[in-house]
Design a protein around this motif. Structure first.
Motif, short mmCIF file in Angstrom:
data_model
loop_
_atom_site.label_atom_id
_atom_site.label_comp_id
_atom_site.label_asym_id
_atom_site.label_seq_id
_atom_site.Cartn_x
_atom_site.Cartn_y
_atom_site.Cartn_z
N LEU A 98 -1.25 6.98 -9.41
CA LEU A 98 -1.79 5.64 -9.25
C LEU A 98 -1.27 4.71 -10.34
CD1 LEU A 98 -3.73 3.75 -7.76
CD2 LEU A 98 -5.55 4.52 -9.28
N GLY A 99 -0.75 3.56 -9.91
CA GLY A 99 -0.28 2.54 -10.85
C GLY A 99 1.18 2.61 -11.21
N THR A 108 5.12 2.23 -10.90
CA THR A 108 5.99 1.29 -10.19
C THR A 108 7.43 1.78 -10.29
OG1 THR A 108 4.54 -0.60 -10.66
CG2 THR A 108 6.81 -1.08 -10.02
N GLU A 156 5.28 0.21 -5.49
CA GLU A 156 4.15 0.45 -6.37
C GLU A 156 3.19 1.43 -5.71
OE1 GLU A 156 0.64 -1.96 -8.83
OE2 GLU A 156 2.18 -3.06 -7.69
N GLU A 179 -0.15 2.47 -4.97
CA GLU A 179 -1.43 1.79 -4.96
C GLU A 179 -2.53 2.69 -4.47
OE1 GLU A 179 -0.77 -1.54 -2.48
OE2 GLU A 179 0.40 -2.66 -3.96
N ALA A 220 -2.49 3.34 -0.82
CA ALA A 220 -1.32 4.02 -0.25
C ALA A 220 -1.74 5.16 0.65
CB ALA A 220 -0.42 4.53 -1.36
#
Length: 238
Positions: A174-175, A177, A196, A198, A201
């Motif tokens: 998570l988070g 990029t 990214e 997310e 997702a």
């Protein structure tokens, strides 16, 4: 009439089986700084010459019967020499035609499989519509350069432009990029796409079934009510 730098192509149907017709193709081409020699079957790569590693590469999945082309790399080296000699002769005859350059018409980044946090996956950077080949693709994670990516040999499109696909193994967190940066002779600056990881997702597995079951139950109750109404009306008529 536009003159392409890539001069030599060969594509033909070589075999027919009882299951239907199969297309067995061979593509060879060259430029001043690049050479290509690819064998394929039904639109899939079977083998290609890697002139940097100086050997024939067979990118076939492990579950198929292996196919090989004995002497394939040596033949590719000979084809490359012939191609470049033909190109030089054509340049003399055409008084050195100008090099045509087409920037990539599309650059996309996406995952191979549905994203699950902590589960191994890989990102795909799809680049198409460019000329001449190849493109250069580099990857970053959280703005830091990463290594370990792979890229296939340029694949020619019907309009004479090329497609290349780069892959990067990654484990979604998570988070995070990611980005793929594409460089090409026709681009004044690199084309960069971002991905990214997310929270959305991966959808909540309980949401879809709950909504589906709720709608199904509602429609079921409506159906029972309508059926009961017509049954009563039918009895009144009789």
């Amino acid at each position: 009439m536009k003159m392409k730098e890539l001069l030599l192509f060969l594509s033909c149907v070589l075999s027919v089986s009882v299951d239907g017709q199969h297309s067995d193709f061979h593509i060879a081409g060259c430029s001043d700084s690049y050479g290509e020699d690819v064998y394929g079957l039904d639109g899939e790569e079977v083998a290609y010459a890697d002139f940097n590693k100086q050997k024939e590469i067979y990118p076939q999945p492990p579950f198929v019967d292996p196919m090989d082309y004995p002497g394939g790399y040596e033949q590719a080296v000979g084809q490359l020499q012939i191609c470049r000699a033909n190109m030089q002769n054509s340049r003399k005859g055409m008084k050195d035609f100008p090099l045509e350059r087409d920037a990539p018409s599309a650059v996309m980044i996406y995952t191979k499989d549905e994203v699950e946090f902590g589960e191994e996956n890989y990102l795909i950077c799809y680049v198409t519509g460019f000329y001449p080949a190849p493109v250069n693709v580099s990857w970053t994670k959280n703005k830091e350069k990463v290594t370990g990516s792979s890229i296939n040999v340029p694949y020619i499109n019907k309009d004479g432009t090329f497609t290349q696909i780069s892959r990067l193994d990654f484990t979604p967190q998570l988070g995070d990029t990611y980005s793929c940066k594409v460089e090409h002779l026709a681009l004044t600056e690199p084309a960069t796409k971002f991905y990214e990881v997310e929270a959305l997702a991966r959808s909540d597995p309980g949401v879809g079934p709950s909504v589906f079951c709720g709608v199904g139950l509602t429609l079921g109750l409506v159906g029972v009510a309508v059926g009961t109404f017509f049954l009563i009306k039918g009895n009144e008529c009789s």
